[in-house]
Design a protein around this motif. Sequence first.
Motif, PDB file in Angstrom:
ATOM      1  N   VAL A 124      64.180 -31.640  35.746  1.00  0.00           N
ATOM      2  CA  VAL A 124      63.888 -30.267  36.160  1.00  0.00           C
ATOM      3  C   VAL A 124      63.248 -29.478  35.022  1.00  0.00           C
ATOM      4  O   VAL A 124      62.240 -28.786  35.218  1.00  0.00           O
ATOM      5  N   LEU A 125      63.803 -29.574  33.813  1.00  0.00           N
ATOM      6  CA  LEU A 125      63.230 -28.844  32.685  1.00  0.00           C
ATOM      7  C   LEU A 125      61.856 -29.403  32.321  1.00  0.00           C
ATOM      8  O   LEU A 125      60.961 -28.655  31.913  1.00  0.00           O
ATOM      9  N   GLY A 126      61.672 -30.721  32.457  1.00  0.00           N
ATOM     10  CA  GLY A 126      60.348 -31.283  32.235  1.00  0.00           C
ATOM     11  C   GLY A 126      59.332 -30.711  33.205  1.00  0.00           C
ATOM     12  O   GLY A 126      58.203 -30.374  32.828  1.00  0.00           O
ATOM     13  N   ASN A 127      59.726 -30.575  34.471  1.00  0.00           N
ATOM     14  CA  ASN A 127      58.854 -29.976  35.471  1.00  0.00           C
ATOM     15  C   ASN A 127      58.520 -28.539  35.106  1.00  0.00           C
ATOM     16  O   ASN A 127      57.361 -28.099  35.212  1.00  0.00           O
ATOM     17  N   ALA A 128      59.522 -27.778  34.654  1.00  0.00           N
ATOM     18  CA  ALA A 128      59.309 -26.376  34.301  1.00  0.00           C
ATOM     19  C   ALA A 128      58.373 -26.241  33.103  1.00  0.00           C
ATOM     20  O   ALA A 128      57.498 -25.366  33.070  1.00  0.00           O
ATOM     21  N   LEU A 129      58.538 -27.103  32.112  1.00  0.00           N
ATOM     22  CA  LEU A 129      57.652 -27.063  30.949  1.00  0.00           C
ATOM     23  C   LEU A 129      56.225 -27.454  31.340  1.00  0.00           C
ATOM     24  O   LEU A 129      55.249 -26.895  30.833  1.00  0.00           O
ATOM     25  N   ARG A 130      56.119 -28.382  32.251  1.00  0.00           N
ATOM     26  CA  ARG A 130      54.801 -28.777  32.746  1.00  0.00           C
ATOM     27  C   ARG A 130      54.136 -27.610  33.472  1.00  0.00           C
ATOM     28  O   ARG A 130      52.939 -27.354  33.293  1.00  0.00           O
ATOM     29  N   VAL A 133      62.115 -20.951  26.177  1.00  0.00           N
ATOM     30  CA  VAL A 133      62.966 -20.485  27.268  1.00  0.00           C
ATOM     31  C   VAL A 133      62.239 -19.425  28.088  1.00  0.00           C
ATOM     32  O   VAL A 133      62.243 -19.469  29.332  1.00  0.00           O
ATOM     33  N   VAL A 134      61.612 -18.488  27.414  1.00  0.00           N
ATOM     34  CA  VAL A 134      60.889 -17.427  28.120  1.00  0.00           C
ATOM     35  C   VAL A 134      59.750 -18.008  28.955  1.00  0.00           C
ATOM     36  O   VAL A 134      59.495 -17.559  30.078  1.00  0.00           O
ATOM     37  N   GLU A 135      59.088 -19.023  28.422  1.00  0.00           N
ATOM     38  CA  GLU A 135      57.977 -19.640  29.136  1.00  0.00           C
ATOM     39  C   GLU A 135      58.386 -20.196  30.495  1.00  0.00           C
ATOM     40  O   GLU A 135      57.599 -20.175  31.445  1.00  0.00           O
ATOM     41  N   ILE A 136      59.606 -20.698  30.603  1.00  0.00           N
ATOM     42  CA  ILE A 136      60.028 -21.279  31.874  1.00  0.00           C
ATOM     43  C   ILE A 136      60.848 -20.297  32.708  1.00  0.00           C
ATOM     44  O   ILE A 136      61.482 -20.678  33.693  1.00  0.00           O
ATOM     45  N   GLY A 137      60.813 -19.017  32.320  1.00  0.00           N
ATOM     46  CA  GLY A 137      61.433 -17.976  33.124  1.00  0.00           C
ATOM     47  C   GLY A 137      62.870 -17.649  32.782  1.00  0.00           C
ATOM     48  O   GLY A 137      63.500 -16.839  33.467  1.00  0.00           O
ATOM     49  N   GLY A 138      63.409 -18.258  31.720  1.00  0.00           N
ATOM     50  CA  GLY A 138      64.791 -18.016  31.351  1.00  0.00           C
ATOM     51  C   GLY A 138      64.954 -16.855  30.384  1.00  0.00           C
ATOM     52  O   GLY A 138      63.974 -16.244  29.937  1.00  0.00           O
ATOM     53  N   GLU A 139      66.203 -16.552  30.080  1.00  0.00           N
ATOM     54  CA  GLU A 139      66.533 -15.491  29.129  1.00  0.00           C
ATOM     55  C   GLU A 139      67.337 -16.100  27.977  1.00  0.00           C
ATOM     56  O   GLU A 139      68.471 -16.539  28.180  1.00  0.00           O
ATOM     57  N   PRO A 140      66.768 -16.137  26.779  1.00  0.00           N
ATOM     58  CA  PRO A 140      67.470 -16.772  25.655  1.00  0.00           C
ATOM     59  C   PRO A 140      68.517 -15.864  25.027  1.00  0.00           C
ATOM     60  O   PRO A 140      68.332 -14.651  24.932  1.00  0.00           O
ATOM     61  N   VAL A 141      69.635 -16.472  24.628  1.00  0.00           N
ATOM     62  CA  VAL A 141      70.625 -15.787  23.802  1.00  0.00           C
ATOM     63  C   VAL A 141      70.947 -16.713  22.638  1.00  0.00           C
ATOM     64  O   VAL A 141      70.953 -17.936  22.792  1.00  0.00           O
ATOM     65  N   ILE A 142      71.180 -16.142  21.476  1.00  0.00           N
ATOM     66  CA  ILE A 142      71.498 -16.930  20.291  1.00  0.00           C
ATOM     67  C   ILE A 142      73.003 -17.173  20.229  1.00  0.00           C
ATOM     68  O   ILE A 142      73.796 -16.236  20.329  1.00  0.00           O
TER      69      ILE A 142
END
Length: 324
Positions: free
Chosen positions: A27-33, A165-174
Motif C-alpha cells: 500500500v505504501l509503495g502504491n502511495a509513493l508511486r 509522509v506529506v507527499e502521500i497525504g499523511g500528517e507527520p509527528v515526531i
Amino acid sequence: MSAPDEPGRRPGRLGVGVVGAGRVGAVLGNALRAAGHAVVGASGISEDSRERIEMLLPGVPNLEVPEVVERAELVLLAVPDDALGPLVAGLAETGAWQSGQLAIHTSGRYGTAVLEPARLGGAIPLAVHPAMTFTGTSLDLARLEGCTFAVTAPAPVQPIGQALVVEIGGEPVIVDEHLRGLYHAALAHGANHLVVLVAQAAQALEASGIEAPGRVLAPLLSAALESATRSADARDGVGPGAISALTGPVSRGDVGTVRRHLTELSALAAASGATDVPDSYTELARGATRRALASHRIDDSAAQALLDALDSATGESRAGRKTQ
C-alpha cells in the motif's frame, strides 16, 4: 543503486524498493508511486504478497531482497517487527547497504537504532510508522489521507521523513527514539484490544438472541468512539479527556447494574467457556471506576462500592475455576 528514467518523472523523485509486500508495504509503495516516485522492485514470497504486487504495484518486478536493495534509492522495509533486526544486519553483512540510500522501516515498535547496521553501511536511517490498520487492498489508500505517521530519525534528516509522509497525504509527528515502545503500546492497546472488545460484546449479544450483533453495535460503538476521540485532546487533570465521554452504570455509580452484568457474563463464561469476557469486563470496569473518580464523575463512596463489587466478582470467579 539505480532508478529508471520514466516518462513524466519529476526531478527529485526516488527509486523505491519495497522489502516485504505485505499489507503495509504494498500500500505504501502504491502511495509513493502515486506521488511520482518510481517503484523499482518489490519482494514477496507468499502467494498473498505476490498478488498484492500484481494488484497494487502492477508492472513492478518481484525480486529477491538483495536485488531490491541494490536497485533502490529508498528502501522501504515493511516486515514483521521480529524479522527487522536480523534482516537489516544480514544485508549489512553482505555489503548491500549503499552510501546515501534511504533505509526506512515501518515498525511502530522500533526507532532508528535497529537500522544501525544500515547506517554504518552509509544508509540514512528513518523510522516512519502509520497509525492505521491495513487491509492490504486499495481501500487503504483513501485512509492514508490525514493518517498520522510517527517519524523518528536523527534531527538533520527528520524533514526527509516528514516530506515523504506529506507527499502521500499523511500528517507527520515526531516521536523520540526512547518513546517508540510506549507510542506503539498505546496504539496496540487501543486498536487491537478494541477488536477483542467488539468480539466479546458480539458473543454476548448472540447469546442474548441477537442475530446480527455487528449491526446492533455499529451505531453505538461508532458514537462512543467518535465522542471519546474527539475529547481525547482535552485535558482534565488526569490525562487525556476521553473519559468525559464515559456513559453507563460506572459513570452513574450504579453498583446494582454492575453486579447484574457480572452475574450474566459469568453465566455466559460457564456455558460457553468464554472466561475472557467477564475478566475483561471486570478489569475495564476497574479502570473506568478509577478514572471516573479522578475526573470527579463519581464520589469516593460510589467508587469504593464499585471496586468492592468488582473485587468480589474476581474472587468468586477464581474460586469457581479451581473447582472445575
